[in-house]
Design a protein around this motif. Structure first.
Motif, short mmCIF file in Angstrom:
data_model
loop_
_atom_site.label_atom_id
_atom_site.label_comp_id
_atom_site.label_asym_id
_atom_site.label_seq_id
_atom_site.Cartn_x
_atom_site.Cartn_y
_atom_site.Cartn_z
N TYR A 37 0.85 -1.17 0.00
CA TYR A 37 0.00 0.00 0.00
C TYR A 37 0.90 1.24 0.00
O TYR A 37 2.07 1.16 0.36
N GLN A 39 0.74 5.72 0.84
CA GLN A 39 -0.01 6.89 1.27
C GLN A 39 0.82 8.14 1.00
O GLN A 39 1.90 8.32 1.58
N LYS A 43 -3.42 12.37 1.14
CA LYS A 43 -4.25 11.40 0.42
C LYS A 43 -4.49 10.16 1.27
O LYS A 43 -3.76 9.89 2.22
N GLN A 44 -5.51 9.42 0.90
CA GLN A 44 -5.80 8.17 1.60
C GLN A 44 -4.82 7.08 1.18
O GLN A 44 -4.27 7.11 0.09
N ARG A 45 -4.65 6.13 2.06
CA ARG A 45 -3.79 4.99 1.74
C ARG A 45 -4.47 4.17 0.65
O ARG A 45 -5.67 3.95 0.69
N GLU A 46 -3.68 3.71 -0.33
CA GLU A 46 -4.22 2.93 -1.42
C GLU A 46 -3.39 1.67 -1.62
O GLU A 46 -2.18 1.65 -1.41
#
Length: 122
Positions: A37, A39, A43-46
């Motif tokens: 993942y 981040q 921003k959001q973690r992806e």
């Protein structure tokens, strides 16, 4: 003991490469699909890459063709080879259990390692 230790990040120029490594404890790695993942600030973690216990992989469109995830089931490690890096790849990278399995909870909160910083800049 639950443990995830990421390493291998750093500063690299656009177009460069890095290889990230993650050492997981057996109770996290287990038979779970594992993922990397990231981040970025604000921003959001992806989830960018995932791999099943049998080696089937899946990638986010933004990294497809540039990143390669692999795992060593005997050593409980997960690696991410990143090529052709772009400034937009700059983020803190984490490894953890990937969907559809769930991330380990400790005290009711998701457990994450410290991550490793990747900065792509000239």
């Amino acid at each position: 003991q639950v443990q995830l230790v990421e390493s291998g990040g750093g500063l690299v120029q656009p177009g460069g490469s890095l290889r990230l490594s993650c050492a997981a404890s057996r109770n996290v790695f287990g038979f779970n699909p594992m993922g990397w993942y990231r981040q970025a600030p604000g921003k959001q973690r992806e989830l960018v890459a995932a791999i099943t216990i049998w080696g089937k992989t899946n990638y986010a469109d933004s990294v497809k063709g540039r990143f390669t995830i692999s795992r060593d089931n005997a050593k409980y490690t997960v690696d991410l080879q990143m090529n052709s890096l772009k400034p937009e790849d700059t983020a803190v990278y984490y490894c953890n259990v990937a969907p559809p399995n769930t991330i380990v909870l400790i005290g009711g909160r998701e457990y994450w390692g410290q991550g490793t910083q990747v900065t792509v800049s000239s």
